[in-house]
Scaffold this motif. Structure first.
Motif, PDB file in Angstrom:
ATOM      1  N   GLU A 541     -22.073 -58.538  52.689  1.00 57.25           N
ATOM      2  CA  GLU A 541     -22.373 -58.189  54.079  1.00 57.25           C
ATOM      3  C   GLU A 541     -22.981 -59.395  54.772  1.00 57.25           C
ATOM      4  N   LYS A 564     -17.330 -57.122  52.824  1.00 57.37           N
ATOM      5  CA  LYS A 564     -17.094 -55.729  53.194  1.00 57.37           C
ATOM      6  C   LYS A 564     -17.575 -55.411  54.607  1.00 57.37           C
ATOM      7  N   SER A 587      -9.559 -55.595  52.844  1.00 55.33           N
ATOM      8  CA  SER A 587     -10.519 -55.081  51.868  1.00 55.33           C
ATOM      9  C   SER A 587     -11.885 -54.816  52.486  1.00 55.33           C
ATOM     10  N   MET A 588     -12.005 -55.053  53.796  1.00 54.09           N
ATOM     11  CA  MET A 588     -13.272 -54.886  54.489  1.00 54.09           C
ATOM     12  C   MET A 588     -13.478 -53.428  54.890  1.00 54.09           C
ATOM     13  N   PHE A 589     -14.744 -53.016  55.024  1.00 53.66           N
ATOM     14  CA  PHE A 589     -15.077 -51.696  55.540  1.00 53.66           C
ATOM     15  C   PHE A 589     -15.329 -51.738  57.048  1.00 53.66           C
ATOM     16  N   GLU A 611      -8.695 -50.878  53.215  1.00 52.61           N
ATOM     17  CA  GLU A 611      -9.908 -50.077  53.094  1.00 52.61           C
ATOM     18  C   GLU A 611     -10.701 -50.038  54.389  1.00 52.61           C
ATOM     19  N   ALA A 726     -21.394 -47.835  50.360  1.00 50.91           N
ATOM     20  CA  ALA A 726     -20.790 -48.935  49.606  1.00 50.91           C
ATOM     21  C   ALA A 726     -21.806 -49.435  48.599  1.00 50.91           C
TER      22      ALA A 726
END
Length: 951
Positions: A541, A564, A587-589, A611, A726
């Motif tokens: 992060e 993420k 692949s990041m939130f 994701e 996460a």
């Protein structure tokens, strides 16, 4: 002198004695292992695969089973891990725990030919998620069965319940705080069916088995039970109090069963209880004073429950206690002075309660303490100087209290064992020397000095090489971040937080931040200028919002494959987003680049398997058509593209996103009629929609109102907050973060903040468009709506009485339209309505009275010349019909909607209250990892000293 004569034994007697000696010697010889059992063991060995890389537990380690070799008449009873009966030679014990077995076992395995087995231990191996074979039920002589952490999967077979000789049964998965899933489960049969016949049980360990039922009351009849562990089993209902009174029970572990209720009974003398663990359950009530009768108790853990009242002084009589953990309840009052009698305590954890009074100086008398955690209470006064004499202390948590005065940090530097220190968020002023010698300071792992009035970076940090987390936020640090800050603890650091200070920049033009394991970096809420620093590839992060950074986003960000959560909002960044950014966003939130000056088109953000959950690109200058987020952004839950220059029609194609809950498209250049949905299941989970300040026309989208089922009545008792979880794993610790949605609703300077939005929160804003016609009656079916805004349109007709069905409604704005007729009396039934505006319409008649309508001011009704009644000065009487003009422009208009939004639905923070939790220390990791999630952690930023808003 007379001698005694002893007759010499006869030859027959000698022969008899010889036979006795020979016979006796044969009786003492261990019989050889039976051939069929030796063969069975070798075949069992051959069914597994051994890989050296899986068995490097320590230099020279060899699994027991690898030494088994067929060597003629060699006795298998001498093999490592094998135990035989001294008389029969049958194999009765097999201990292959933690021996790198990798493969699976089925009912045809030769293991089950060892019919005389009494003890079997296969724990800590890897059986590849295979099922537990029902053939275990054939080993009818088993007294001891241990399959813990063996990675079996699925339903536990009923055959286990046939092992009526079992004394000890362990099917557990020894877990840490981050375990999300159970592997084994008990459904059919359930717990009752499994245990009912096992009446000889002394030890039962089913930790992390998915049971999901109530605890059967007959467990209170298992009088032989000494050890019961049912943690993280999904238990519910009320826990049977009779179990506390079992005559031989020494250990009771029920942690992480959030729906399991109960209370502590009145205890009686003679109880052998040594350990009680109830953390993360719904146990409530008081701790009874009779707990003093548990004279053998050494471990009491009831953190994160619902206990209330005072901490009983009788706890001070439990002089064998080594661990007392009462965190995260609602205990009040002062810390009882009787606790000073607990001289064997090494872990005292009272954080996250409502304790008052000053820090007791007598705590310094507990010289065995290694952990003292008092965070998040209402403790006052100074830090007693006597605390610095706790030479065994490893972890000290005092954060989030009301402590005051000055603290000389050099006193902590004399505590050589101290590795975790939390002082943040008090009224303390921490004083540090400008120069420190490396040899004189402890090696910290966890250090939080946030809001401690620091004016410069502490010099002792230069010599720290074991830091895992460092928190310096909310101080008065100014100037540039020194270069040496990026070189401390390079191999170990996971989190650096220096947010909310007065920092202005870096000592190099394009900063590439080094780091091997740095996972979270928070530089937000400063005054940083220059180019956007590039974090290391380990970053999880990256938070650098609310600064004054400029320039473009470097393509180097496309290499951050561990990223993420990316927070770039509220800066002066510009240019276009790199096309390669999709390499990371897949692949990041979260991607939050709002409140900048980005322009151009938005690059493709998703590929197959994306994701991505949340996108906030609002308050920029993006243009062109709205991004096509299909078909690969199927995990998206929230999209905020508001306040840009997009020129497009309503994106009905977003309706196929199955998880989309929040759609914000306000203040763009969107146009046209919102067509009827093609499919009946479009936007299946949409709850928040903001299309305000565009140029949509035609009638309101009534067909969508009919199919937005997620906006209809929702069971509020089962709702939770809209969030994302996460987990970040490091080499020496891990933590889990909760990321919450929030919005702020403003009304002429009045703020209504939804800091955490419940997942049943429903919001519709279609204001400031060109909609015409009437409000459809079907709007009344969306009974879950909390905020509804149709203001600044060309809507006409009467206000439908069906709005009275919106029982959850908190805010209703119908101002600046052409509504006529009376305000429906049914609206007076809306008991939650706190904001109401129907100004500048052509309404007539009396204003409803009573309940919420008694609280609204004149401004809610202005511009309606024929309205009367409270709060207006005009009293109701006979009146003439008033015809509305043809154009809304004939009215007096406000500049903008009376309710305005500042959307920050991805205001991300680690678990509001305790977001990043730290698991530190060998003892804490094994005994209570949850504890340091709650204490050695960060909170979501609140009460910012500065927050820039775009106008």
């Amino acid at each position: 002198m007379e001698l005694f004569s002893v007759p010499f034994p006869s030859p027959l007697s000698l022969l008899y004695i010889f036979l006795i000696i020979v016979t006796s010697s044969f009786c003492c010889v261990q019989p050889l292992c039976h051939n069929e059992e030796s063969t069975a063991l070798l075949q069992f060995k051959d069914s597994f695969i051994f890989h050296e890389y899986n068995c490097n537990k320590y230099p020279g380690f060899q699994p027991k089973i690898t030494s088994w070799k067929p060597k003629g008449d060699e006795d298998c009873c001498s093999w490592d891990g094998v135990k035989c009966d001294e008389k029969s030679g049958h194999v009765i014990g097999l201990d292959l725990s933690d021996n790198c077995l990798s493969g699976s076992i089925n009912s045809t395995s030769t293991l089950f030919q060892l019919s005389q087995l009494q003890m079997l231990n296969l724990a800590y191996n890897d059986f590849n998620y295979s099922r537990i074979p029902s053939a275990f039920g054939d080993l009818s002589r088993l007294e001891y069965l241990n399959l813990s952490n063996a990675y079996f999967y699925g339903q536990i077979p009923l055959a286990i319940s046939q092992l009526s000789n079992l004394i000890s049964l362990d099917l557990s998965l020894k877990i840490d705080f981050f375990t999300e899933n159970n592997l084994l489960k008990l459904e059919k049969p359930g717990l009752s069916s499994l245990v009912r016949n096992l009446t000889k049980l002394k030890e039962l360990d089913l930790e992390a088995v998915d049971i999901n039922s109530e605890v059967p009351s007959f467990l209170g009849n298992l009088s032989s039970l000494t050890y019961l562990s049912l943690g993280f089993c999904g238990l519910c209902g009320q826990f049977p109090n009779a179990i506390f009174s079992l005559p031989n029970l020494q250990v009771l572990r029920l942690a992480r069963n959030q729906h399991l209720g109960g209370y502590l009974p009145e205890f009686h003398s003679g109880s052998p209880l040594k350990e009680i663990s109830l953390s993360e359950t719904n146990f409530s009530g008081n701790i009874p004073s009779s707990i003093e009768k548990l004279k053998y108790l050494t471990y009491l853990e009831v953190d994160n429950c619902s206990f209330t009242g005072l901490i009983p002084a009788s706890l001070g009589k439990l002089t064998r206690l080594t661990d007392l953990v009462l965190a995260a309840n609602k205990f009040s009052g002062e810390i009882p002075s009787s606790l000073q009698n607990l001289t064997h305590l090494n872990n005292l954890v009272l954080g996250w309660n409502q304790l008052t009074g000053q820090l007791p100086p007598w705590l310094a008398n507990l010289t065995q303490l290694t952990s003292l955690v008092l965070d998040r209470n209402n403790l006052t006064g100074i830090v007693p100087p006597s605390f610095f004499g706790l030479r065994n202390l490893k972890h000290l948590g005092l954060g989030g209290n009301k402590l005051s005065g000055s603290v000389d940090f050099d006193m902590f530097l004399g505590m050589k064992n101290l590795i975790g220190l939390i002082l943040q968020e008090n009224n303390l002023s921490v004083l540090t020397r400008t120069k420190t010698h490396n040899a004189t300071i402890p090696k910290f792992e966890i250090l939080f000095l946030g809001y401690c009035n620091l004016r410069m970076f502490p010099d002792f940090l230069r010599y720290q090489n074991n830091l895992i987390t460092l928190g310096l936020r909310g101080n008065q640090l100014s100037g540039q971040i020194p270069k040496w800050m990026w070189n401390i603890s390079l191999e170990t650091i996971l989190l650096i937080d220096i947010s909310d200070n007065n920092l202005i920049g870096f000592d190099q033009s394009q900063l590439i931040i080094p780091g091997v394991s740095l996972g979270i970096l928070d530089l937000s809420f400063n005054m940083l200028k220059g180019k956007l620093p590039i974090p290391p590839t380990s970053i999880f992060e990256y938070r650098i919002s609310n600064n004054e950074l400029s320039g473009e986003v470097s393509p180097a960000f496309c290499n951050l494959t561990s990223l993420k959560f990316l927070h770039l909002s509220d800066n002066k960044l510009s240019g276009v987003l790199p096309q390669c950014l999709r390499n990371v966003t897949n692949s990041m939130f979260l991607l939050d680049a709002s409140n900048n000056s980005f322009h151009g088109n938005i690059p493709s953000l998703c590929e197959s398997g994306s994701e991505l959950r949340m996108i906030d690109l609002s308050h920029n200058q993006f243009e062109g058509r709205l991004p096509r987020l299909l078909p690969d952004c199927r995990m998206l839950e929230a999209v905020n593209l508001g306040d840009n220059k997009f020129h497009d029609v309503f994106p009905s194609w977003y309706g196929t996103l199955p998880e989309l809950r929040v759609l914000i498209l306000r203040s763009n250049r969107l146009y046209g009629v919102i067509r009827e949905p093609i499919f009946s299941h479009e936007f299946p989970n949409l709850r928040i929609v903001d299309l305000s300040e565009n140029s949509f026309e035609g009638t309101l989208p009534s067909e969508y109102f009919k199919i937005w089922n997620s906006m209809k009545a929702i069971d509020a008792t089962n709702s939770s907050y809209m969030n994302e979880n996460a987990t970040l794993h490091g080499k020496s610790m891990s933590w889990r973060g909760e990321f919450v949605y929030s919005i702020t609703l403003t009304n002429k300077g009045t703020f209504l903040s939804y800091g955490k939005i419940r997942d049943n929160f429903v919001f519709i804003d279609l204001s400031t468009n060109k909609f015409k016609g009437e409000i459809p009656e079907c709007i009344g079916n969306l009974s879950g709506i909390h905020v509804l805004n149709f203001s600044h349109n060309n809507l006409s007709g009467s206000i439908p009485s069906s709005l009275g069905n919106l029982k959850e409604l908190e805010s209703l704005d119908l101002s600046q339209n052409k509504f006529s007729g009376e305000i429906p009396q049914q609206l007076a039934q809306l008991t939650f309505l706190s904001r109401f505006n129907v100004s500048h319409n052509f309404l007539r008649g009396s204003i409803p009275i009573g309940k919420q309508f008694d609280t609204f001011e004149n401004s809610s009704y202005e511009g309606n010349l024929e309205l009367c009644g409270t709060p207006l000065t005009k009293k109701c009487k006979n009146f003439e019909t008033f015809q509305p003009p043809n154009s809304i422009s004939d009215q007096v208009q406000d500049s903008g909607s009376s309710f305005e939004l500042d959307w920050k639905f991805v205001a991300i923070g680690y678990c509001t209250g305790a977001v990043v939790g730290m698991v530190i220390g060998h003892y804490v990791i094994k005994k209570n990892p949850y504890l340091f999630f709650k204490t050695f952690g960060l909170r979501q930023h609140n009460g910012r000293r500065r927050r820039r808003r775009r106008t």
